[in-house]
Design a protein around this motif. Sequence first.
Motif, mmCIF file in Angstrom:
data_model
loop_
_atom_site.group_PDB
_atom_site.id
_atom_site.type_symbol
_atom_site.label_atom_id
_atom_site.label_comp_id
_atom_site.label_asym_id
_atom_site.label_seq_id
_atom_site.Cartn_x
_atom_site.Cartn_y
_atom_site.Cartn_z
ATOM 1 N N TYR A 291 0.042 5.404 -6.042
ATOM 2 C CA TYR A 291 -0.980 4.484 -5.573
ATOM 3 C C TYR A 291 -2.304 4.803 -6.247
ATOM 4 O O TYR A 291 -2.631 5.960 -6.482
ATOM 5 N N ALA B 49 -8.741 -0.323 -0.318
ATOM 6 C CA ALA B 49 -7.433 0.119 0.144
ATOM 7 C C ALA B 49 -6.603 0.557 -1.056
ATOM 8 O O ALA B 49 -6.803 0.074 -2.178
ATOM 9 N N TYR C 216 -5.649 2.923 7.826
ATOM 10 C CA TYR C 216 -4.958 1.829 7.167
ATOM 11 C C TYR C 216 -3.566 1.654 7.773
ATOM 12 O O TYR C 216 -2.898 2.640 8.104
ATOM 13 N N CYS C 217 -3.132 0.405 7.842
ATOM 14 C CA CYS C 217 -1.719 0.138 8.095
ATOM 15 C C CYS C 217 -1.112 -0.313 6.766
ATOM 16 O O CYS C 217 -1.815 -0.832 5.873
ATOM 17 N N ALA C 218 0.184 -0.104 6.611
ATOM 18 C CA ALA C 218 0.855 -0.461 5.369
ATOM 19 C C ALA C 218 2.321 -0.761 5.667
ATOM 20 O O ALA C 218 2.918 -0.135 6.549
ATOM 21 N N ARG C 219 2.890 -1.702 4.915
ATOM 22 C CA ARG C 219 4.279 -2.083 5.114
ATOM 23 C C ARG C 219 5.189 -1.315 4.172
ATOM 24 O O ARG C 219 4.930 -1.260 2.955
ATOM 25 N N LEU D 153 4.920 1.577 -0.237
ATOM 26 C CA LEU D 153 3.976 0.860 0.621
ATOM 27 C C LEU D 153 3.312 -0.209 -0.233
ATOM 28 O O LEU D 153 2.277 0.016 -0.853
ATOM 29 N N TYR E 108 2.217 -3.292 0.620
ATOM 30 C CA TYR E 108 1.175 -4.114 1.232
ATOM 31 C C TYR E 108 0.383 -3.261 2.203
ATOM 32 O O TYR E 108 0.971 -2.551 3.038
ATOM 33 N N TRP E 109 -0.940 -3.357 2.080
ATOM 34 C CA TRP E 109 -1.846 -2.576 2.902
ATOM 35 C C TRP E 109 -2.824 -3.489 3.632
ATOM 36 O O TRP E 109 -3.228 -4.537 3.106
#
Lengths: 111, 118
Positions: free
Chosen positions: A38, A45, B95-98, B105, B107-108
Motif C-alpha cells: 500500500y 487513505a 480507517y475501515c477497509a474491505r 485491502l 477499498y478504504w
Amino acid sequence: QSALTQPASVSGSPGQSITISCTGTSSDVGGYNYVSWYQQHPGKAPKLMIYGVSNRPSGVSNRFSGSKSGNTASLTISGLLAEDEADYYCSSYTSSSTLVVFGGGTKLTVL
Amino acid sequence: EVQLVQSGAEVKKPGESLKISCKGSGYSFTSYWIGWVRQLPGKGLEWMGIIYPGDSDTRYSPSFQGQVTISADKSFTTTYLQWSSLKASDTAMYYCARLGGGNSLGYWGQGSLVTVSS
C-alpha cells in the motif's frame, strides 16, 4: 502476532529504482502468496498497489512490481518520480485468527 | 462503484463512549470481510480487527481485544467501531477497509479522526 519488518526509510533519485523489503515468518509471508503493498501520501487513505505478491490492480503503474523469496517480500519501484514519495506498507495473510498483519511502514524519499 | 464512507471527526473527553461507522455500498455487503485500522499521529498502520457481516464473525488483534468492539448491521450495510471508555491514547485516525482478492485491502474509507482530550 508481530508486525512484519520493513526498513524505516529508503531513498532514491528520480529515474532510479528502489526496493523495499518486508520480512515475516512461515506463518504469514513465507507460507502464503497473499502479500499486498500500500502507498500512503500524507493526509490520505492508503492505496493498494500490489496484491497476491506480484499483481497490480487496474490503474497502478507498471513501474511498481512485487516479488517474494522465502519469508521476505519485496516491492520495487522503477523510474522513480517525485510523486512516488510516500509511505509504503506491506501486509500479509496470517494463519492467526485476525487474517491480516501489517508491516511497520517505509518512508520513501525521492531526492 | 464500491464505496466505504466513514462518519466524521469526533472530539471526546476521556472516559466517554464513542461509536464510529463505515457504510458500504456498490457491492454485496454480506460477502466481504471489513477490517478496521488505527493510525496514531505520525505512526504506521495497525490492524485492529475484522468482521464478516454475513454472519458477524469477528476477530480482534491481541492489542485491541477487550479495548474496542466491532459490529455490523446488515440492514444499514454499515460496520461500527466502538469504545466504552475512551483514553487520550485513542487519539488517532481510524480507517475501515474491505478485504478482497488475494487477502488485499482494495477499498478504504476516507478515515475518521478521533481526538480524545480533556
